[in-house]
Design a protein around this motif. Sequence first.
Motif, short mmCIF file in Angstrom:
data_model
loop_
_atom_site.label_atom_id
_atom_site.label_comp_id
_atom_site.label_asym_id
_atom_site.label_seq_id
_atom_site.Cartn_x
_atom_site.Cartn_y
_atom_site.Cartn_z
N LEU A 135 5.11 -4.46 6.27
CA LEU A 135 5.10 -3.05 5.90
C LEU A 135 6.32 -2.72 5.05
N TRP A 136 7.49 -3.24 5.45
CA TRP A 136 8.71 -3.05 4.67
C TRP A 136 8.56 -3.62 3.27
N ARG A 137 8.02 -4.84 3.17
CA ARG A 137 7.83 -5.47 1.85
C ARG A 137 6.85 -4.68 0.99
N ALA A 138 5.82 -4.13 1.61
CA ALA A 138 4.87 -3.32 0.86
C ALA A 138 5.55 -2.07 0.30
N ALA A 139 6.42 -1.47 1.11
CA ALA A 139 7.18 -0.30 0.63
C ALA A 139 8.08 -0.70 -0.54
N ALA A 140 8.74 -1.85 -0.42
CA ALA A 140 9.60 -2.34 -1.50
C ALA A 140 8.79 -2.62 -2.77
N GLU A 141 7.66 -3.27 -2.61
CA GLU A 141 6.82 -3.59 -3.78
C GLU A 141 6.35 -2.32 -4.47
N ILE A 199 7.79 0.81 -4.52
CA ILE A 199 8.84 1.54 -5.23
C ILE A 199 9.40 0.72 -6.39
N PHE A 200 9.60 -0.57 -6.20
CA PHE A 200 10.12 -1.38 -7.30
C PHE A 200 9.07 -1.61 -8.37
N GLY A 201 7.79 -1.63 -8.00
CA GLY A 201 6.74 -1.70 -9.00
C GLY A 201 6.77 -0.50 -9.92
N GLU A 202 6.96 0.67 -9.32
CA GLU A 202 7.07 1.90 -10.12
C GLU A 202 8.32 1.86 -10.99
N PHE A 203 9.42 1.41 -10.40
CA PHE A 203 10.69 1.32 -11.13
C PHE A 203 10.55 0.38 -12.33
N HIS A 204 10.00 -0.80 -12.10
CA HIS A 204 9.84 -1.78 -13.18
C HIS A 204 8.89 -1.27 -14.27
N THR A 205 7.83 -0.59 -13.86
CA THR A 205 6.88 -0.05 -14.85
C THR A 205 7.57 0.99 -15.73
N ARG A 206 8.30 1.90 -15.11
CA ARG A 206 8.97 2.95 -15.89
C ARG A 206 10.04 2.36 -16.80
N PHE A 207 10.82 1.41 -16.29
CA PHE A 207 11.88 0.83 -17.11
C PHE A 207 11.31 -0.09 -18.18
N GLY A 208 10.24 -0.80 -17.85
CA GLY A 208 9.60 -1.63 -18.87
C GLY A 208 9.09 -0.79 -20.03
N GLN A 264 14.30 11.47 -8.20
CA GLN A 264 12.95 11.56 -7.65
C GLN A 264 12.77 10.73 -6.38
N HIS A 265 13.62 9.72 -6.21
CA HIS A 265 13.50 8.81 -5.06
C HIS A 265 14.87 8.54 -4.44
N PRO A 266 15.53 9.55 -3.87
CA PRO A 266 16.87 9.32 -3.31
C PRO A 266 16.86 8.32 -2.16
N GLU A 267 15.70 8.15 -1.54
CA GLU A 267 15.61 7.20 -0.44
C GLU A 267 15.71 5.74 -0.90
N LEU A 268 15.53 5.50 -2.19
CA LEU A 268 15.60 4.12 -2.70
C LEU A 268 16.98 3.52 -2.49
N HIS A 269 18.02 4.25 -2.78
CA HIS A 269 19.38 3.73 -2.62
C HIS A 269 19.65 3.42 -1.15
N ARG A 270 19.25 4.31 -0.25
CA ARG A 270 19.44 4.06 1.18
C ARG A 270 18.63 2.86 1.62
N THR A 273 13.34 -11.18 -5.78
CA THR A 273 12.12 -10.59 -6.32
C THR A 273 12.38 -9.44 -7.29
N HIS A 274 13.35 -8.60 -6.96
CA HIS A 274 13.51 -7.37 -7.75
C HIS A 274 14.89 -7.13 -8.34
N LEU A 275 15.94 -7.46 -7.60
CA LEU A 275 17.27 -7.07 -8.06
C LEU A 275 17.85 -8.01 -9.12
N ARG A 276 17.64 -9.30 -8.99
CA ARG A 276 18.15 -10.22 -10.01
C ARG A 276 17.59 -9.90 -11.40
N PRO A 277 16.30 -9.61 -11.53
CA PRO A 277 15.79 -9.21 -12.86
C PRO A 277 16.44 -7.93 -13.38
#
Length: 167
Positions: free
Chosen positions: A38-44, A46-55, A83-89, A106-110
Amino acid sequence: LHEFGLNGFEAASTRSIAARAGVAQSALPYHFTTKDELWRAAAEKIFGEFHTRFGTIVEMTANQDARTRAESLVTEAVVFFAQHPELHRFMTDQACGPRCDWLVATHLRPLHEVFDALIADLDERFEEGEAPDRTHLFYMFIGAAAAPYEMSYEYLDVNGANPYDAE
């Protein structure tokens, strides 16, 4: 994401997660065998959205000068954290262990690689061997971008300004 960010992995309640999602708690095990899944799904998510917007921003600014690209990416990062202050926490809860290892690989090194390239484009001193520690700069930026939204009540009390105000 909100529950994990607010309470940390260990204290996050699947009952609260189910209630926030508007589903029965008994439905969670059908979709997620473990709390870690469940935690990994939450990470995927939010980071999927982050990567899409930044890409999208990277593609849109590919033919622009380094400063314009940097300004666009910094602006987008600040808006995203607003929009997502919970991401940093959510990220800071993963101090060590397998979840942190997975998150980094998976997400931070890129993200570090994109940031490194952007800083290198902005600063000619990198070619002369006088480069600042880009990893330190990355974390300084993330902290500065996220802090006003993560601590919005304090920000408002201290400055008398709402960090969510568009100006």
